[in-house]
Design a protein around this motif. Structure first.
Motif, PDB file in Angstrom:
ATOM      1  N   LEU A  81      42.919  31.877  30.866  1.00  0.00           N
ATOM      2  CA  LEU A  81      41.812  31.084  31.390  1.00  0.00           C
ATOM      3  C   LEU A  81      41.220  31.841  32.565  1.00  0.00           C
ATOM      4  CD1 LEU A  81      44.316  28.735  30.769  1.00  0.00           C
ATOM      5  CD2 LEU A  81      42.256  27.343  30.931  1.00  0.00           C
ATOM      6  N   TYR A  82      39.913  31.670  32.769  1.00  0.00           N
ATOM      7  CA  TYR A  82      39.215  32.349  33.856  1.00  0.00           C
ATOM      8  C   TYR A  82      38.428  31.323  34.670  1.00  0.00           C
ATOM      9  CZ  TYR A  82      40.207  36.340  30.828  1.00  0.00           C
ATOM     10  OH  TYR A  82      40.832  37.275  30.042  1.00  0.00           O
ATOM     11  N   VAL A  83      38.532  31.424  35.976  1.00  0.00           N
ATOM     12  CA  VAL A  83      37.801  30.550  36.878  1.00  0.00           C
ATOM     13  C   VAL A  83      36.645  31.342  37.470  1.00  0.00           C
ATOM     14  CG1 VAL A  83      37.920  29.128  38.953  1.00  0.00           C
ATOM     15  CG2 VAL A  83      39.878  29.217  37.390  1.00  0.00           C
ATOM     16  N   VAL A  84      35.414  30.818  37.308  1.00  0.00           N
ATOM     17  CA  VAL A  84      34.200  31.520  37.722  1.00  0.00           C
ATOM     18  C   VAL A  84      33.467  30.715  38.782  1.00  0.00           C
ATOM     19  CG1 VAL A  84      31.949  32.399  36.937  1.00  0.00           C
ATOM     20  CG2 VAL A  84      33.984  32.648  35.489  1.00  0.00           C
ATOM     21  N   ASP A  85      32.999  31.399  39.829  1.00  0.00           N
ATOM     22  CA  ASP A  85      32.215  30.783  40.905  1.00  0.00           C
ATOM     23  C   ASP A  85      30.818  30.470  40.372  1.00  0.00           C
ATOM     24  OD1 ASP A  85      30.289  30.767  43.239  1.00  0.00           O
ATOM     25  OD2 ASP A  85      32.169  30.953  44.334  1.00  0.00           O
ATOM     26  N   GLN A  92      28.098  29.530  41.946  1.00  0.00           N
ATOM     27  CA  GLN A  92      26.985  30.012  42.764  1.00  0.00           C
ATOM     28  C   GLN A  92      26.786  31.520  42.628  1.00  0.00           C
ATOM     29  OE1 GLN A  92      27.198  28.913  46.897  1.00  0.00           O
ATOM     30  NE2 GLN A  92      25.228  29.844  47.399  1.00  0.00           N
ATOM     31  N   THR A  93      27.853  32.266  42.686  1.00  0.00           N
ATOM     32  CA  THR A  93      27.736  33.724  42.659  1.00  0.00           C
ATOM     33  C   THR A  93      27.814  34.305  41.248  1.00  0.00           C
ATOM     34  OG1 THR A  93      30.126  34.111  42.900  1.00  0.00           O
ATOM     35  CG2 THR A  93      28.823  33.824  44.928  1.00  0.00           C
ATOM     36  N   GLY A  94      28.400  33.554  40.325  1.00  0.00           N
ATOM     37  CA  GLY A  94      28.601  34.075  38.986  1.00  0.00           C
ATOM     38  C   GLY A  94      29.719  35.087  38.899  1.00  0.00           C
ATOM     39  N   LYS A  95      30.591  35.137  39.903  1.00  0.00           N
ATOM     40  CA  LYS A  95      31.700  36.083  39.936  1.00  0.00           C
ATOM     41  C   LYS A  95      33.009  35.380  39.572  1.00  0.00           C
ATOM     42  CE  LYS A  95      29.010  39.353  41.550  1.00  0.00           C
ATOM     43  NZ  LYS A  95      28.616  40.515  40.689  1.00  0.00           N
ATOM     44  N   LYS A  96      33.912  36.128  38.957  1.00  0.00           N
ATOM     45  CA  LYS A  96      35.216  35.576  38.608  1.00  0.00           C
ATOM     46  C   LYS A  96      36.062  35.385  39.858  1.00  0.00           C
ATOM     47  CE  LYS A  96      38.426  38.141  36.700  1.00  0.00           C
ATOM     48  NZ  LYS A  96      39.166  38.968  35.736  1.00  0.00           N
ATOM     49  N   ARG A  97      36.650  34.191  40.008  1.00  0.00           N
ATOM     50  CA  ARG A  97      37.519  33.900  41.150  1.00  0.00           C
ATOM     51  C   ARG A  97      38.978  34.260  40.868  1.00  0.00           C
ATOM     52  NH1 ARG A  97      35.662  27.997  43.712  1.00  0.00           N
ATOM     53  NH2 ARG A  97      33.670  28.713  44.610  1.00  0.00           N
ATOM     54  N   ARG A  98      39.470  33.916  39.675  1.00  0.00           N
ATOM     55  CA  ARG A  98      40.867  34.227  39.362  1.00  0.00           C
ATOM     56  C   ARG A  98      41.110  34.102  37.860  1.00  0.00           C
ATOM     57  NH1 ARG A  98      40.701  29.106  41.409  1.00  0.00           N
ATOM     58  NH2 ARG A  98      41.959  27.472  40.414  1.00  0.00           N
ATOM     59  N   THR A  99      42.199  34.702  37.434  1.00  0.00           N
ATOM     60  CA  THR A  99      42.642  34.651  36.042  1.00  0.00           C
ATOM     61  C   THR A  99      43.924  33.839  35.957  1.00  0.00           C
ATOM     62  OG1 THR A  99      41.666  36.810  35.542  1.00  0.00           O
ATOM     63  CG2 THR A  99      43.383  36.014  34.055  1.00  0.00           C
TER      64      THR A  99
END
Length: 366
Positions: free
Chosen positions: A53-57, A59-66
């Motif tokens: 699973l991937y957690v994505v921000d 607002q920024t569209g960047k990955k926060r964590r895997t």
């Protein structure tokens, strides 16, 4: 957490996003199968066929964590996921595992009670209860009040794999299986309150509770089936009060893959999307009389509603924005390169994910 279906949107939603190209976060090279949004934390979680699973921000569209490590996570496709109100995430997979992930961490507790792939997991509103359904024909109830979850009960009664599951207010729970049966349960007692055999001919493909004009969940629910029918049920009388061949025509039957009834967010109508490549709206206050219809470019994999608009993700990667009351398609976006399997919307943001392994985000001006 913010409502899944906002009742009001700013006017720019009707003309299109500020930048139709949006922001793209490529998280995997294989399909993303499921998603859940946490607007208050500004993040979306997506589950992948690569077992992570991937957690994505947002607002920024960047990955926060895997959410996957050598010692924690799924060993097969992730098929379903949901945020808990405290920010934790519960996920289910083809490996029959449920994983309860700590908030802001990649550590999880593995729950091993199911004996076959997990089809869906849901959270009972206003409680510390999660519910899971599986191809092992069972529904299991989990106490997630503390850091370590524990199983409260195992609900048996389905004779076929359980494909659909939706929690309602308080004690109410409905589930539907591959054999066409719908069961109503009492969560507190773990008992069957009604078993509706042959509710549909073929699979039960969609379930949802009816919502009132303020977005509150009522005791009435809707079901959709492989037979193309939309049905409205009254749990008190334990009978179907309205049955319409919503997606049946001379060419055949279109399985009803999505049903949404969300009060003002859906213009106080019931909205369906089906395998006949249409989105339709019906008035539950007028015996499910048809109100509108919109044609889609391809098979609808996902749908959300917001501010009177239906947002439908299709197999060709497009996202159709449709006025629910009129059935007019306002515009379509190229959200993904392949099937769009998840759609979420807030007043100013659209989030989509799908088979190309990416999360697509775009903004709407206030």
């Amino acid at each position: 957490m913010q409502s899944a279906y906002p009742a009001h949107l700013n006017s720019s939603w009707r003309s299109g996003p500020a930048d139709p190209a949006g922001r793209i976060c490529n998280v995997s090279d294989v399909p993303l199968m499921c998603s859940s949004i946490n607007w208050s934390a500004g993040e979306v979680v997506v589950g992948s066929a690569d077992h992570a699973l991937y957690v994505v921000d947002v607002q920024t569209g960047k990955k926060r964590r895997t959410l996957y490590t050598k010692t924690a996570g799924h060993a097969e496709w992730v098929t379903t996921c949901q945020y808990l109100p405290d920010g934790r995430i519960i996920s289910g997979g083809m490996d029959s595992l449920l994983c309860l992930w700590e908030a802001n961490s990649n550590r999880c507790q593995q729950l091993t009670a199911h004996a076959a792939p997990i089809s869906v997991v849901d959270i009972s509103p206003g409680t510390n209860t999660a519910v899971s359904a599986s191809y092992d024909k069972s529904v299991r109830v989990w106490d997630v009040a503390s850091k370590r979850a524990s199983e409260s009960s195992c609900l048996t009664g389905h004779a076929a794999p359980v494909l659909q599951l939706v929690c309602g207010n308080g004690d109410n729970l409905i589930s539907g299986d591959r054999g066409g049966t719908v069961i109503m349960w009492g969560l507190a007692t773990g008992s069957t309150t009604s078993k509706l055999k042959d509710a549909h001919a073929g699979h039960v493909t969609a379930l949802t509770w009816q919502h009132d004009t303020n977005g509150g969940c009522t005791d009435t629910f809707f079901s959709g089936g492989q037979d193309g029918h939309l049905k409205m049920w009254d749990p008190r009388s334990k009978r179907c009060v309205h049955d319409v061949a919503a997606h049946v025509n001379a060419r055949g039957k279109g399985a009803v893959g999505n049903i949404v009834s969300a009060g003002a967010a859906s213009s106080n109508l019931v909205v369906t999307a089906a395998a006949d490549n249409t989105v339709k709206a019906f008035d539950a206050r007028a015996d499910l009389q048809p109100v509108s219809e919109a044609k889609l470019s391809d098979f609808p994999y996902s749908m959300a509603v917001a501010g009177g608009l239906a947002l439908c993700g299709c197999g060709d990667g497009s996202l159709h924005v449709i006025d629910i009351s009129s059935g007019q398609t306002l515009y379509a976006l190229g959200a993904n390169k392949h099937a769009v399997r998840g759609v979420h919307a807030s007043e100013k943001c659209l989030v989509c994910m799908g088979d190309d392994g990416s999360v697509f985000l775009c903004d709407f001006m206030l």
